[in-house]
Design a protein around this motif. Structure first.
Motif, PDB file in Angstrom:
ATOM      1  N   PHE A  71       0.580  16.458  -6.293  1.00 14.99           N
ATOM      2  CA  PHE A  71       1.497  15.417  -5.826  1.00 14.99           C
ATOM      3  C   PHE A  71       2.705  15.486  -6.755  1.00 14.99           C
ATOM      4  CE2 PHE A  71       3.141  11.367  -4.608  1.00 14.99           C
ATOM      5  CZ  PHE A  71       2.745  11.265  -3.285  1.00 14.99           C
ATOM      6  N   LEU A  72       3.886  15.624  -6.205  1.00 16.56           N
ATOM      7  CA  LEU A  72       5.050  15.981  -7.024  1.00 16.56           C
ATOM      8  C   LEU A  72       5.820  14.769  -7.534  1.00 16.56           C
ATOM      9  CD1 LEU A  72       6.357  18.836  -4.713  1.00 16.56           C
ATOM     10  CD2 LEU A  72       5.028  19.084  -6.814  1.00 16.56           C
ATOM     11  N   GLU A  96       9.051   5.706   5.143  1.00 21.33           N
ATOM     12  CA  GLU A  96      10.492   5.454   5.126  1.00 21.33           C
ATOM     13  C   GLU A  96      11.246   6.423   4.217  1.00 21.33           C
ATOM     14  OE1 GLU A  96      11.699   1.371   4.877  1.00 21.33           O
ATOM     15  OE2 GLU A  96      13.477   1.857   3.705  1.00 21.33           O
ATOM     16  N   ASP A  97      10.824   6.470   2.955  1.00 25.99           N
ATOM     17  CA  ASP A  97      11.637   7.223   2.003  1.00 25.99           C
ATOM     18  C   ASP A  97      11.587   8.729   2.263  1.00 25.99           C
ATOM     19  OD1 ASP A  97      13.393   7.145  -0.278  1.00 25.99           O
ATOM     20  OD2 ASP A  97      11.793   8.142  -1.374  1.00 25.99           O
ATOM     21  N   SER A  98      10.403   9.261   2.565  1.00 28.15           N
ATOM     22  CA  SER A  98      10.346  10.713   2.812  1.00 28.15           C
ATOM     23  C   SER A  98      11.067  11.067   4.110  1.00 28.15           C
ATOM     24  CB  SER A  98       8.909  11.236   2.794  1.00 28.15           C
ATOM     25  OG  SER A  98       8.115  10.579   3.745  1.00 28.15           O
ATOM     26  N   ASP A 102       0.892  -1.155   0.000  1.00 27.59           N
ATOM     27  CA  ASP A 102       0.000   0.000   0.000  1.00 27.59           C
ATOM     28  C   ASP A 102       0.930   1.205   0.000  1.00 27.59           C
ATOM     29  OD1 ASP A 102       1.031  -0.018   2.517  1.00 27.59           O
ATOM     30  OD2 ASP A 102      -0.867  -0.057   3.563  1.00 27.59           O
ATOM     31  N   ASN A 103       0.417   2.366  -0.174  1.00 27.20           N
ATOM     32  CA  ASN A 103       1.255   3.581  -0.152  1.00 27.20           C
ATOM     33  C   ASN A 103       2.370   3.536  -1.203  1.00 27.20           C
ATOM     34  OD1 ASN A 103      -0.216   4.630   2.085  1.00 27.20           O
ATOM     35  ND2 ASN A 103       0.871   3.165   3.341  1.00 27.20           N
ATOM     36  N   LEU A 104       3.357   4.394  -0.994  1.00 25.75           N
ATOM     37  CA  LEU A 104       4.345   4.601  -2.058  1.00 25.75           C
ATOM     38  C   LEU A 104       5.780   4.324  -1.647  1.00 25.75           C
ATOM     39  CD1 LEU A 104       2.735   7.916  -3.281  1.00 25.75           C
ATOM     40  CD2 LEU A 104       2.804   5.758  -4.537  1.00 25.75           C
ATOM     41  N   GLY A 105       5.972   3.908  -0.399  1.00 25.22           N
ATOM     42  CA  GLY A 105       7.342   3.755   0.096  1.00 25.22           C
ATOM     43  C   GLY A 105       8.118   2.664  -0.618  1.00 25.22           C
ATOM     44  N   TYR A 136      -0.103  10.270   7.354  1.00 24.16           N
ATOM     45  CA  TYR A 136      -1.231   9.342   7.182  1.00 24.16           C
ATOM     46  C   TYR A 136      -2.510  10.010   7.681  1.00 24.16           C
ATOM     47  CZ  TYR A 136       2.599   6.136   6.455  1.00 24.16           C
ATOM     48  OH  TYR A 136       3.745   5.544   5.959  1.00 24.16           O
ATOM     49  N   ILE A 174       4.743   9.006  -8.701  1.00 26.51           N
ATOM     50  CA  ILE A 174       5.994   9.682  -8.341  1.00 26.51           C
ATOM     51  C   ILE A 174       6.915   9.856  -9.549  1.00 26.51           C
ATOM     52  CG2 ILE A 174       5.942   8.946  -5.923  1.00 26.51           C
ATOM     53  CD1 ILE A 174       7.886   6.718  -6.609  1.00 26.51           C
ATOM     54  N   GLN A 216       9.153  12.685  -7.926  1.00 26.67           N
ATOM     55  CA  GLN A 216       9.993  12.385  -6.755  1.00 26.67           C
ATOM     56  C   GLN A 216      11.143  13.397  -6.534  1.00 26.67           C
ATOM     57  OE1 GLN A 216      12.191   8.633  -6.681  1.00 26.67           O
ATOM     58  NE2 GLN A 216      11.108   8.056  -4.825  1.00 26.67           N
ATOM     59  N   ARG A 240       6.645  10.911   6.386  1.00 33.76           N
ATOM     60  CA  ARG A 240       6.032   9.675   6.873  1.00 33.76           C
ATOM     61  C   ARG A 240       6.783   8.457   6.305  1.00 33.76           C
ATOM     62  NH1 ARG A 240       0.505   9.179   3.132  1.00 33.76           N
ATOM     63  NH2 ARG A 240       1.439   7.676   1.701  1.00 33.76           N
ATOM     64  N   TYR A 280      13.433  -3.241   5.227  1.00 36.04           N
ATOM     65  CA  TYR A 280      12.983  -1.921   5.674  1.00 36.04           C
ATOM     66  C   TYR A 280      14.036  -1.250   6.551  1.00 36.04           C
ATOM     67  CZ  TYR A 280       8.313  -2.855   3.915  1.00 36.04           C
ATOM     68  OH  TYR A 280       7.253  -3.107   3.095  1.00 36.04           O
TER      69      TYR A 280
HETATM   70  O1  TRH Z   1       3.994   6.262   1.087  1.00 34.72           O
HETATM   71  P1  TRH Z   1       4.608   5.905   2.368  1.00 34.72           P
HETATM   72  O2  TRH Z   1       3.711   5.957   3.518  1.00 34.72           O
HETATM   73  O3  TRH Z   1       5.270   4.508   2.265  1.00 34.72           O
HETATM   74  C1  TRH Z   1       5.156   3.512   3.247  1.00 34.72           C
HETATM   75  C2  TRH Z   1       6.470   3.291   3.964  1.00 34.72           C
HETATM   76  O4  TRH Z   1       7.568   3.200   3.120  1.00 34.72           O
HETATM   77  C3  TRH Z   1       6.381   2.026   4.780  1.00 34.72           C
HETATM   78  O5  TRH Z   1       7.632   1.739   5.367  1.00 34.72           O
HETATM   79  C4  TRH Z   1       5.945   0.886   3.885  1.00 34.72           C
HETATM   80  O6  TRH Z   1       5.847  -0.271   4.569  1.00 34.72           O
HETATM   81  C5  TRH Z   1       4.596   1.227   3.304  1.00 34.72           C
HETATM   82  O7  TRH Z   1       4.731   2.385   2.523  1.00 34.72           O
HETATM   83  C6  TRH Z   1       4.058   0.119   2.446  1.00 34.72           C
HETATM   84  O8  TRH Z   1       5.826   6.924   2.687  1.00 34.72           O
HETATM   85  P2  TRH Z   1       7.273   7.033   2.047  1.00 34.72           P
HETATM   86  O9  TRH Z   1       8.115   5.877   2.427  1.00 34.72           O
HETATM   87  O10 TRH Z   1       7.791   8.351   2.428  1.00 34.72           O
HETATM   88  O11 TRH Z   1       7.050   7.005   0.478  1.00 34.72           O
HETATM   89  C7  TRH Z   1       6.486   8.065  -0.206  1.00 34.72           C
HETATM   90  C8  TRH Z   1       7.175   8.248  -1.539  1.00 34.72           C
HETATM   91  O12 TRH Z   1       6.473   9.230  -2.295  1.00 34.72           O
HETATM   92  C9  TRH Z   1       8.602   8.770  -1.393  1.00 34.72           C
HETATM   93  O13 TRH Z   1       9.417   8.177  -2.383  1.00 34.72           O
HETATM   94  C10 TRH Z   1       8.465  10.253  -1.671  1.00 34.72           C
HETATM   95  C11 TRH Z   1       7.378  10.246  -2.700  1.00 34.72           C
HETATM   96  N1  TRH Z   1       6.621  11.492  -2.861  1.00 34.72           N
HETATM   97  C12 TRH Z   1       6.663  12.097  -4.096  1.00 34.72           C
HETATM   98  O14 TRH Z   1       7.364  11.650  -5.010  1.00 34.72           O
HETATM   99  N2  TRH Z   1       5.926  13.232  -4.277  1.00 34.72           N
HETATM  100  C13 TRH Z   1       5.178  13.786  -3.297  1.00 34.72           C
HETATM  101  O15 TRH Z   1       4.523  14.834  -3.524  1.00 34.72           O
HETATM  102  C14 TRH Z   1       5.166  13.153  -2.025  1.00 34.72           C
HETATM  103  C15 TRH Z   1       4.364  13.747  -0.906  1.00 34.72           C
HETATM  104  C16 TRH Z   1       5.893  11.998  -1.846  1.00 34.72           C
END
Ligand code: TRH
Length: 378
Positions: free
Chosen positions: A252-253, A273-275, A13-16, A193, A49, A255, A271, A113
């Motif tokens: 949403f930008l 990991e990556d951010s 889920d999400n983008l990490g 979140y 991203i 990366q 939030r 992670y």
């Molecule tokens: O999206 P996340 O909450 O990812 C999470 C964590 O990585 C977590 O450890 C993992 O288990 C879970 O996903 C599944 O937050 P994270 O890690 O910061 O990732 C967001 C990505 O999005 C990061 O590479 C930065 C990028 N980003 C953009 O490219 N543009 C944007 O405008 C924003 C806000 C983020």
């Protein structure tokens, strides 16, 4: 030389997960001229991203990376020289079987992670033999201290950040119609979140001692915030105001552009990991919303990070900062005094950040560690 790399990523889920995989893939291509295929099971998430990615296309070359849709069933392909399985995603069986049949077996790495917990250096670099096949997988654990695999940090990142001057910041702001800074203004970016206690923070910000300008990338948090400030829905570009607080929703930008957002702000809420890692390299004070895990495994992870990060902070400031982070993550109330202290001591927080980043910079970065490890395996 092991030139061909396959990186496998499932989007839970999400983008990490894809955020880390995409960043690593690009770095391996740009800095080491490697041939990288990135296998991802959800192109649409990557496209958020990396807008050059076209979700419907099964294979495409983007910024030198061969981006491939990881489909089920997975068709046979010849394995690469180095195989990275990110975050314990299960590699396709057919692919693993093909790896075992190679005369020159691929180097197989599971990229784990990030964590600041004490056990990480002990586990980083451990290998585990495959239960049936003659293959060995090595575990890479990113971390903030020696003995871990380090953090992702592109070779020129800190130079680029240092060269990002006032006019570059203005250009960035023009691109998104972000107004000029007011003299006394405190600029904040917000990425968190849905569970964050937004209402409480908004109340504090409305009544803050100085103007606060909040930049929020579009998404559910931006929607919620816009409604809190009286709008029907969020609208990109529009500035909403209440008391000392101004809020602007931005797109949403891409990366790399997200880095610049972090660079133009005085404080970043990040939030996952990556951010979080990018907030370190941005060298700005930050507040972390940790990814909430089942069985509350995230609390020891948060505690470990805060312990490390605040180790050299004066005790009172460290306690206030930790209380703020815990409250943002849902433990305890958001304390007005702790927040005011952070605002009033922004210079001291910045200094602390400078020292911390200098310390982190001494580590070898994750991509270099990976490349070095694979070279030693030849
Ligand atoms: O999206 P996340 O909450 O990812 C999470 C964590 O990585 C977590 O450890 C993992 O288990 C879970 O996903 C599944 O937050 P994270 O890690 O910061 O990732 C967001 C990505 O999005 C990061 O590479 C930065 C990028 N980003 C953009 O490219 N543009 C944007 O405008 C924003 C806000 C983020």
């Amino acid at each position: 030389m092991r030139r061909r790399w396959d990186i496998f990523c499932t989007v839970v889920d999400n983008l990490g997960d894809i955020g880390v995989s995409w960043r690593l893939a690009r770095q391996l291509v740009f800095e080491y001229q490697l041939e990288v295929r990135l296998w991802v099971d959800d192109m649409a998430s990557l496209a958020r991203i990396a807008p050059e990615v076209i979700p419907g296309v099964l294979k495409q070359l983007v910024q030198g990376v061969e981006v491939c849709l990881w489909q089920q069933p997975f068709e046979y392909i010849a394995p690469a020289d180095v195989v990275i399985e990110t975050f314990a995603c299960d590699l396709p069986e057919v692919y693993v079987a093909a790896m075992a049949k190679q005369v020159h077996q691929p180097v197989w790495i599971n990229l784990e992670y990030l964590s600041a917990e004490d056990w990480v250096p002990e586990y980083h670099g451990l290998s585990s033999p495959h239960p049936r096949l003659s293959l060995v997988k090595t575990f890479f654990f990113p971390g903030f201290v020696q003995g871990t695999s380090g953090l992702l940090r592109e070779k020129h990142l800190l130079v680029l950040r240092n060269e990002f001057d006032v006019s570059a910041a203005q250009e960035f702001c023009h691109r998104y119609n972000i107004p000029e800074r007011q003299p006394d203004e405190f600029r904040i970016s917000l990425f968190c979140y849905d569970s964050a206690p937004l209402e409480n923070l908004v109340k504090l910000w409305i009544n803050a001692a100085k103007p606060i300008f909040l930049l929020v990338p579009q998404g559910t948090v931006a929607d919620k915030l816009s409604v809190l400030l009286g709008a029907q829905q969020s609208e990109i570009g529009k500035v909403l105001k209440s008391g000392q607080l101004s809020v602007q929703v931005i797109p949403f930008l891409e990366q790399t552009e997200y880095d610049r957002l972090l660079w133009v702000c005085d404080l970043n809420f990040v939030r996952g990991e990556d951010s979080l890692v990018r907030a370190q390299w941005a060298n700005r004070p930050f507040i972390w919303h940790i990814y909430p895990q089942q069985e509350v495994a995230h609390w020891p992870k948060l505690a470990a990070f805060l312990k490390l990060f605040t180790a050299d902070m004066p005790a009172k400031r460290a306690a206030e900062f930790c209380a703020l982070c815990y409250a943002w993550n849902g433990k305890g109330d958001l304390d007005t005094a702790a927040w005011s202290s952070m605002m009033n001591n922004s210079g001291a927080f910045q200094q602390h950040q400078n020292t911390w980043v200098k310390q982190l910079q001494c580590q070898t970065d994750l991509a270099s560690n990976l490349v070095r490890f694979t070279r030693n395996r030849i």
